[in-house]
Scaffold this motif. Structure first.
Motif, PDB file in Angstrom:
ATOM      1  N   PRO A  50      -4.196  12.173  11.964  1.00 15.62           N
ATOM      2  CA  PRO A  50      -3.621  12.201  13.315  1.00 15.62           C
ATOM      3  C   PRO A  50      -2.317  11.408  13.415  1.00 15.62           C
ATOM      4  O   PRO A  50      -1.534  11.627  14.335  1.00 15.62           O
ATOM      5  CB  PRO A  50      -4.717  11.568  14.178  1.00 15.62           C
ATOM      6  N   GLU A  51      -2.087  10.482  12.504  1.00 13.87           N
ATOM      7  CA  GLU A  51      -0.871   9.677  12.505  1.00 13.87           C
ATOM      8  C   GLU A  51      -0.641   9.134  11.101  1.00 13.87           C
ATOM      9  O   GLU A  51      -1.515   9.202  10.234  1.00 13.87           O
ATOM     10  CB  GLU A  51      -0.973   8.521  13.507  1.00 13.87           C
ATOM     11  N   SER A  52       0.547   8.607  10.879  1.00 12.96           N
ATOM     12  CA  SER A  52       0.863   8.030   9.574  1.00 12.96           C
ATOM     13  C   SER A  52       0.046   6.765   9.339  1.00 12.96           C
ATOM     14  O   SER A  52      -0.152   5.961  10.263  1.00 12.96           O
ATOM     15  CB  SER A  52       2.358   7.700   9.488  1.00 12.96           C
ATOM     16  N   ALA A  58       8.539  20.802   6.606  1.00 13.15           N
ATOM     17  CA  ALA A  58       9.054  20.062   5.457  1.00 13.15           C
ATOM     18  C   ALA A  58       7.944  19.418   4.645  1.00 13.15           C
ATOM     19  O   ALA A  58       8.194  18.906   3.561  1.00 13.15           O
ATOM     20  CB  ALA A  58      10.047  18.995   5.919  1.00 13.15           C
ATOM     21  N   GLY A  59       6.724  19.437   5.140  1.00 17.12           N
ATOM     22  CA  GLY A  59       5.617  18.830   4.420  1.00 17.12           C
ATOM     23  C   GLY A  59       5.523  17.340   4.688  1.00 17.12           C
ATOM     24  O   GLY A  59       6.475  16.703   5.157  1.00 17.12           O
ATOM     25  N   HIS A  60       4.366  16.792   4.409  1.00 16.60           N
ATOM     26  CA  HIS A  60       4.147  15.363   4.566  1.00 16.60           C
ATOM     27  C   HIS A  60       4.423  14.635   3.258  1.00 16.60           C
ATOM     28  O   HIS A  60       4.550  15.255   2.207  1.00 16.60           O
ATOM     29  CB  HIS A  60       2.712  15.116   5.037  1.00 16.60           C
ATOM     30  N   TYR A  61       4.483  13.290   3.328  1.00 15.44           N
ATOM     31  CA  TYR A  61       4.947  12.511   2.187  1.00 15.44           C
ATOM     32  C   TYR A  61       3.971  11.407   1.809  1.00 15.44           C
ATOM     33  O   TYR A  61       3.295  10.826   2.671  1.00 15.44           O
ATOM     34  CB  TYR A  61       6.297  11.861   2.508  1.00 15.44           C
ATOM     35  N   LEU A  62       3.946  11.123   0.510  1.00 16.60           N
ATOM     36  CA  LEU A  62       3.412   9.871  -0.027  1.00 16.60           C
ATOM     37  C   LEU A  62       4.597   8.975  -0.316  1.00 16.60           C
ATOM     38  O   LEU A  62       5.533   9.403  -0.995  1.00 16.60           O
ATOM     39  CB  LEU A  62       2.640  10.115  -1.333  1.00 16.60           C
ATOM     40  N   GLY A  96       0.827  -1.197   0.000  1.00 19.58           N
ATOM     41  CA  GLY A  96       0.000   0.000   0.000  1.00 19.58           C
ATOM     42  C   GLY A  96       0.863   1.249   0.000  1.00 19.58           C
ATOM     43  O   GLY A  96       2.096   1.182   0.045  1.00 19.58           O
ATOM     44  N   VAL A  97       0.216   2.405  -0.047  1.00 17.88           N
ATOM     45  CA  VAL A  97       0.896   3.699  -0.070  1.00 17.88           C
ATOM     46  C   VAL A  97       0.899   4.273   1.341  1.00 17.88           C
ATOM     47  O   VAL A  97      -0.150   4.391   1.980  1.00 17.88           O
ATOM     48  CB  VAL A  97       0.206   4.665  -1.042  1.00 17.88           C
ATOM     49  N   GLN A  98       2.076   4.624   1.812  1.00 17.74           N
ATOM     50  CA  GLN A  98       2.226   5.211   3.143  1.00 17.74           C
ATOM     51  C   GLN A  98       1.993   6.719   3.064  1.00 17.74           C
ATOM     52  O   GLN A  98       2.622   7.436   2.282  1.00 17.74           O
ATOM     53  CB  GLN A  98       3.630   4.925   3.683  1.00 17.74           C
ATOM     54  N   LEU A  99       1.064   7.221   3.882  1.00 17.95           N
ATOM     55  CA  LEU A  99       0.881   8.659   4.065  1.00 17.95           C
ATOM     56  C   LEU A  99       1.619   9.032   5.334  1.00 17.95           C
ATOM     57  O   LEU A  99       1.140   8.794   6.451  1.00 17.95           O
ATOM     58  CB  LEU A  99      -0.604   9.014   4.159  1.00 17.95           C
ATOM     59  N   ASP A 100       2.804   9.599   5.180  1.00 22.20           N
ATOM     60  CA  ASP A 100       3.731   9.814   6.294  1.00 22.20           C
ATOM     61  C   ASP A 100       3.596  11.238   6.811  1.00 22.20           C
ATOM     62  O   ASP A 100       3.879  12.199   6.088  1.00 22.20           O
ATOM     63  CB  ASP A 100       5.161   9.548   5.825  1.00 22.20           C
ATOM     64  N   VAL A 101       3.166  11.370   8.058  1.00 17.05           N
ATOM     65  CA  VAL A 101       3.048  12.692   8.694  1.00 17.05           C
ATOM     66  C   VAL A 101       4.017  12.817   9.864  1.00 17.05           C
ATOM     67  O   VAL A 101       3.849  13.678  10.718  1.00 17.05           O
ATOM     68  CB  VAL A 101       1.600  12.922   9.180  1.00 17.05           C
ATOM     69  N   SER A 102       5.043  11.962   9.879  1.00 21.07           N
ATOM     70  CA  SER A 102       5.939  11.912  11.038  1.00 21.07           C
ATOM     71  C   SER A 102       7.066  12.921  10.972  1.00 21.07           C
ATOM     72  O   SER A 102       7.734  13.158  11.978  1.00 21.07           O
ATOM     73  CB  SER A 102       6.542  10.503  11.160  1.00 21.07           C
TER      74      SER A 102
END
Length: 486
Positions: free
Chosen positions: A188-190, A165-169, A154-160
């Motif tokens: 609220p979390e990745s 710096a922005g969040h990542y796919l 799956g695709v990780q939605l990374d907000v850590s």
């Protein structure tokens, strides 16, 4: 009764058919749920992992009663009727008034109470920037299809990371990694969104997306709104690999290549010989300030016109499919550390890391190392080999391998990435690690053998039952013959 124009119903059924299947065990999962209010009509389908709802704005309703209708019957009726007509839907019946007559079909469907309840969200979805859906589809093209590495499916939605710096796919299969940033994700979390063919459907992927995420019980759920569609799905549970640890090793490039934005390099790579070889290899050659490609068989060597290179010359071998994918994504900047380190392709907040297939420019083993005298006492350790630089693989999390991955690999090649020294100089910890790796390989082979034996045993049980059935039939035949009087 609900009246829906067929030209509005067909695209809705096309999307719902990617969720609802006629092979579902539960009858309610083979049906579409219809909910009508004076303002809108909503169609919902589910496979229990994902709920998909679409609103039909031009539908007319005479009742607010909810009901189920089988998808197969709806598709069959919509295909056979003129596109300008309307379907009349009510519990247990699908009909159409053609002007010259009325066509109707009685259908059987379970009660609406049997349909699973959809999870309700407390917060509305937040509209994402326009390229978010395109970047998500690109990331989905880089996930793993290995069922034993479920977290990578799956695709990780990374907000850590840091907020500024922005969040990542992020997506990876352990051999190549893709990421895109410059998003602010309302989560609220990745989370890791599982692969689903509806998420890649053009009728949904080409629309702007809005996103929301909430924790329900012990599980995280994500809601995606796009146009008239609303999707609710459960995320993949588990710890995603520490992909940042991989990327930060590739910032100090010694050789860089810049490609023109408009190019035909993907077609050139597709036409090179060697596509039938394992891992579909192609060699990139940096020399004389330009980049060229060479097939591994040595028959073709083409300079990519318009490419500009800086830094030391090198030759590296990569999987052409990953390289073509990066070019199709528009990644036009390539960085190399050396011939045995991954290639790093970037462009406007997006990046792809591709592991090399083998060391193309490895120095030869020194003669003194080969002719070194053997140890005085016998040993079972492997023969000395050339030492290699230590690298971090894409599937490490806090220094440990995840998802059942064994030792790091170079894009499918079973190759050690830890320094190897002669047996007489090895610390005990390295010897222990080597033995542990060997045990992992043996254990995996044992699991494969157990699976094969289980399959054979199941087949034996089926054969035994079939034989008992035949014997039972023969006995019944004999009993019937005994009762015959001449």
């Amino acid at each position: 009764m609900i009246s829906i124009p067929i030209k509005d119903l067909k695209p809705a059924l096309a999307g719902l058919a990617k969720v609802v299947t006629n092979k579902a065990t539960l009858e309610c999962l083979r049906c579409i749920r219809f909910d009508a209010t004076p303002d809108r009509t909503t169609l919902t389908g589910t496979d229990l992992d994902l709920f998909a709802s679409v609103q039909i704005p031009r539908a007319c309703t005479e009742s607010t009663e909810s009901f189920l209708l089988p998808l197969e019957n709806l598709q069959s009726m919509a295909r056979t009727l003129p596109i300008s007509s309307c379907l009349l839907l009510e519990p247990g019946r699908i009909s159409c008034n053609l002007g010259t007559g009325r066509v109707s079909e009685n259908v059987e469907a379970p009660a609406v109470g049997e349909f699973p309840e959809r999870i309700a969200f407390d917060t509305p979805p937040v509209l994402m920037p326009e390229p978010f859906s395109r970047r998500f589809v690109e990331a989905m093209g880089c996930i793993s299809t290995d069922e034993t590495r479920y977290i990578l499916g799956g695709v990780q939605l990374d907000v850590s990371g840091p907020h500024d710096a922005g969040h990542y796919l992020v997506a990876t299969d352990g051999r190549h990694l893709f990421s895109a940033n410059s998003f602010t994700l309302p989560l609220p979390e990745s989370v890791t969104i599982p692969n689903h063919k509806l998420l890649l459907w053009r009728g949904l992927a080409d629309l702007p997306w809005a996103l929301a995420g909430e924790k329900k019980g012990e599980s995280m759920h994500v809601q995606i709104a796009a146009g008239n569609w609303t999707l609710t799905l459960k995320t993949i549970e588990g710890t995603y690999p520490n992909w940042r640890q991989v990327v930060r090793h590739f910032r100090q490039h010694r050789t860089t290549v810049t490609l023109p934005e408009q190019n035909e390099y993907a077609k050139i790579l597709s036409g090179l010989p060697g596509k039938e070889l394992t891992d579909r290899p192609v060699e990139l050659v940096v020399e004389h300030g330009a980049l060229s490609v060479k097939d591994p068989l040595g028959g073709s060597h083409l300079v990519l016109e318009g490419s500009k290179a800086k830094g030391p010359d090198l030759t590296i071998r990569l999987n052409r499919d990953y390289l073509i994918k990066a070019l199709n994504y528009g990644l036009t900047n390539i960085g190399f550390i050396d011939a045995i380190s991954p290639a790093h392709l970037t462009c406007e907040g997006r990046q792809m890391v591709i592991m090399p297939l083998r060391v193309a420019d490895a120095p030869t083993v020194k003669k003194s190392a080969v002719s070194s005298p053997p140890p005085e006492e016998p040993t079972n350790q492997p023969a000395p080999t050339e030492s290699q630089p230590e690298r971090t693989t894409m599937t490490e999390t806090n220094g440990h391998h995840t998802n059942g991955a064994a030792t790091p690999h170079l894009n499918g090649a079973t190759r050690s990435t830890t320094p190897v020294t002669p047996a007489t100089d090895k610390p005990a910890i390295e010897v222990a690690i080597e033995k542990l790796d060997a045990f992992k390989a043996t254990f995996r082979e044992a699991l494969i053998g157990v699976t094969e034996i289980t399959t054979l045993l199941k087949q034996s049980v089926r054969d035994q039952k079939a034989g008992e059935k035949e014997i039972h039939q023969v006995r019944q035949t004999l009993r019937s013959l005994q009762g015959v009087k001449l």
